[in-house]
Design an enzyme around this catalytic site. Structure first.
Site, PDB file in Angstrom:
ATOM      1  N   LEU A  25       0.816  -1.219   0.000  1.00  0.00           N
ATOM      2  CA  LEU A  25       0.000   0.000   0.000  1.00  0.00           C
ATOM      3  C   LEU A  25       0.842   1.258   0.000  1.00  0.00           C
ATOM      4  O   LEU A  25       0.421   2.299  -0.494  1.00  0.00           O
ATOM      5  CB  LEU A  25      -0.935   0.010   1.216  1.00  0.00           C
ATOM      6  CG  LEU A  25      -1.962  -1.112   1.283  1.00  0.00           C
ATOM      7  CD1 LEU A  25      -2.782  -1.004   2.560  1.00  0.00           C
ATOM      8  CD2 LEU A  25      -2.870  -1.078   0.060  1.00  0.00           C
ATOM      9  N   GLY A  26       2.023   1.202   0.571  1.00  0.00           N
ATOM     10  CA  GLY A  26       2.873   2.387   0.638  1.00  0.00           C
ATOM     11  C   GLY A  26       4.173   2.068   1.333  1.00  0.00           C
ATOM     12  O   GLY A  26       4.327   1.021   1.968  1.00  0.00           O
ATOM     13  N   GLY A  35       7.599   4.105   3.464  1.00  0.00           N
ATOM     14  CA  GLY A  35       8.119   5.324   4.057  1.00  0.00           C
ATOM     15  C   GLY A  35       9.433   5.071   4.744  1.00  0.00           C
ATOM     16  O   GLY A  35      10.059   4.017   4.568  1.00  0.00           O
ATOM     17  N   MET A  49      10.043   4.524   7.838  1.00  0.00           N
ATOM     18  CA  MET A  49      10.020   3.489   8.867  1.00  0.00           C
ATOM     19  C   MET A  49       9.953   2.088   8.278  1.00  0.00           C
ATOM     20  O   MET A  49      10.532   1.154   8.818  1.00  0.00           O
ATOM     21  CB  MET A  49       8.821   3.704   9.798  1.00  0.00           C
ATOM     22  CG  MET A  49       8.988   4.837  10.789  1.00  0.00           C
ATOM     23  SD  MET A  49       7.529   4.998  11.856  1.00  0.00           S
ATOM     24  CE  MET A  49       7.513   3.393  12.661  1.00  0.00           C
ATOM     25  N   VAL A 102       3.885  -0.521   4.326  1.00  0.00           N
ATOM     26  CA  VAL A 102       2.526  -0.872   4.716  1.00  0.00           C
ATOM     27  C   VAL A 102       1.956  -1.792   3.642  1.00  0.00           C
ATOM     28  O   VAL A 102       2.018  -1.490   2.445  1.00  0.00           O
ATOM     29  CB  VAL A 102       1.640   0.386   4.867  1.00  0.00           C
ATOM     30  CG1 VAL A 102       0.220  -0.018   5.275  1.00  0.00           C
ATOM     31  CG2 VAL A 102       2.228   1.343   5.885  1.00  0.00           C
ATOM     32  N   ASP A 126       0.161  14.688  16.272  1.00  0.00           N
ATOM     33  CA  ASP A 126       0.584  14.847  14.884  1.00  0.00           C
ATOM     34  C   ASP A 126      -0.641  14.862  13.962  1.00  0.00           C
ATOM     35  O   ASP A 126      -0.688  14.165  12.945  1.00  0.00           O
ATOM     36  CB  ASP A 126       1.548  13.731  14.479  1.00  0.00           C
ATOM     37  CG  ASP A 126       2.326  14.057  13.196  1.00  0.00           C
ATOM     38  OD1 ASP A 126       2.383  15.246  12.822  1.00  0.00           O
ATOM     39  OD2 ASP A 126       2.868  13.126  12.581  1.00  0.00           O
TER      40      ASP A 126
END
Length: 462
Positions: free
Chosen positions: A23-24, A26, A28, A31, A143
């Site tokens: 899904l994505g 980043g 970290m 996903v 956040d």
């Protein structure tokens, strides 16, 4: 997490979960969309791979992931992305969470234009409901930003990513660090002071400002510049960016963006009550009607009066000029043009300035091409942009039985349904009509959609 797949997954299983798509990705980790065979449901798996970070970073990121699981796990609410599970394998830690089929609010706001007012208020109410629930359960998100807000296909807003949330009795500490995203951070986050729910409400107010205006209240080329603005400057009133907004909404947002926490709304419920009591513009079709032109003759420059007693007088503006601007804008954005032109013209009514008016209205045109066409219509030398505006764009000799202002007013109303071609249609049909009523009948016949045709007939009094 949203459910739009990007690339095929590189792994097939993670713990009990069967990986189906990425899904994505980043800083970290990755996903994934995955399937839980034990209870037969799809989930989103947020992962952190141990081998991508050194020991210190890895410990911090794993603590953040566990914190997100702890925060999300205690918050069962329809407007908060549910967290189902936390797990670790030899090289990866992960949390399993609700899979949201929809899109991120950030993608909707990246276009740089306001959302529909009713949509913005509805989604923001859902955000406040989520924050009120989280704060009541001892969780401060820290956040809040569009990238962490998801909108499902059914229009439900959900808060995600509690990775840096403060949870009462949590062991996660990030001493000395500024936690958050600069453009959405509260003053106390910049100074490193302790934060509570009022910090989330400050960030949420920035999101609402952006939804209503298409821009953020604090911007800058660097984090230092953003911080300076947040700490020392008062942002522009939202209505200065979007003339369709009311002073009451300005007041609510300015209070929500107060630098001192004790000057803001103290709870999400307080914020919601203030919004509930702030008059907001309804659909412009029920607020404004296009100006009525006397059949005795065209209005003289400066004598135009639009119906709508609650709105400021614009008697200094040439009536034909405003009608021309409205027609051009309506061709790009529809009936809301009536309201926007009126509100944009009001602050400069004492010294009418057509280029300034066009500059205020241009950001409301969503497409680059449409915006360029709207601005070009009023550039120096354009017949539509002269002081006499639309009056000079029509040749009165072509329709001697009608006044130029009458034809232009009819074209303005028709533009709501046909767009820029309305001016051509109105001129053509005016030359064939012996009366204003006959013109209106001919223009109504040019609208193919029956519902729109009925509305037009009502607009012109047929």
């Amino acid at each position: 997490m949203t459910g739009a797949a990007m690339d095929p997954p590189r792994i097939t299983h993670l713990g009990k979960y069967r990986i189906e798509a990425m899904l994505g990705a980043g800083a970290m980790g990755v996903v994934y969309r995955a399937f839980d065979p034990h209870i037969e449901r799809h989930v989103a798996l947020k992962t952190v791979r141990h081998d991508l970070f050194d020991g210190g970073e890895r410990a911090s990121l794993l603590a953040r992931l566990r914190n997100e699981a702890q925060a999300g796990g205690r918050l069962a609410h329809p407007n908060i992305v549910g967290v189902y599970d936390y797990g670790e394998t030899a090289d990866t830690a992960f949390i399993a969470m609700e899979l949201v089929n929809g899109q991120g609010l950030k993608q909707l706001l990246d276009a740089g234009r306001p959302l529909a007012l009713a949509t913005a208020v509805d989604w923001f109410g859902q955000l406040l409901a989520a924050l009120g629930f989280a704060h009541a359960h001892g969780v401060v998100h820290r956040d809040i930003k569009p990238a962490n807000l998801l909108v499902s296909e059914q229009g439900r807003l959900k808060v995600a990513d509690f990775g840096v949330a403060h949870v009462e009795s949590s062991t996660l500490t990030l001493a000395g660090a500024m936690i958050g995203t600069p453009c959405y951070m509260s003053p106390e986050q910049f100074t490193g002071e302790s934060v509570d729910g009022r910090s989330d409400l400050f960030s949420a107010a920035i999101v609402l400002y952006q939804m209503l205006t298409g821009c953020r209240p604090f911007t800058g080329a660097s984090q230092a510049e953003v911080m300076r603005q947040v700490m020392h400057e008062t942002p522009r009133a939202p209505s200065a960016c979007n003339p369709a907004l009311t002073p009451a909404l300005d007041d609510v947002l300015m209070r929500a963006l107060a630098r001192r926490p004790d000057a803001r709304f103290q709870t999400a419920a307080d914020f919601q009550r203030a919004l509930d009591h702030a008059p907001v513009p309804a659909d412009d079709r029920t607020i404004l009607e296009a100006r009525t032109v006397s059949p005795d003759g065209p209005l003289a420059s400066g004598s135009g009066a639009w119906r709508g007693d609650s709105l400021p007088s614009l008697t200094m503006w040439p009536a034909a000029m405003l009608a021309s601007v409205e027609m051009q804008l309506a061709g790009q954005i529809g009936p809301v043009a009536r309201l926007l032109v009126r509100r944009a013209a009001a602050p400069i009514a004492g010294a009418p300035d057509l280029p300034a008016l066009v500059a205020l209205l241009a950001p409301h045109v969503p497409s680059d091409k449409g915006r360029a066409l709207f601005v070009a219509a009023f550039e120096e030398g354009s017949r539509a942009g002269t002081t006499h505006g639309a009056a000079t764009s029509l040749d009165a000799s072509r329709f001697p039985s009608l006044g130029v202002e009458e034809v232009q007013a009819a074209a303005s109303k028709l533009a709501v349904y046909l767009g820029p071609i309305a001016n051509i249609v109105a001129k053509r049909e005016a030359s064939r009509s012996g009366s204003l009523e006959a013109l209106h009948e001919r223009l109504a016949a040019a609208i193919s959609n029956e519902h729109d045709r009925s509305r037009f007939r009502r607009d012109v009094g047929l």
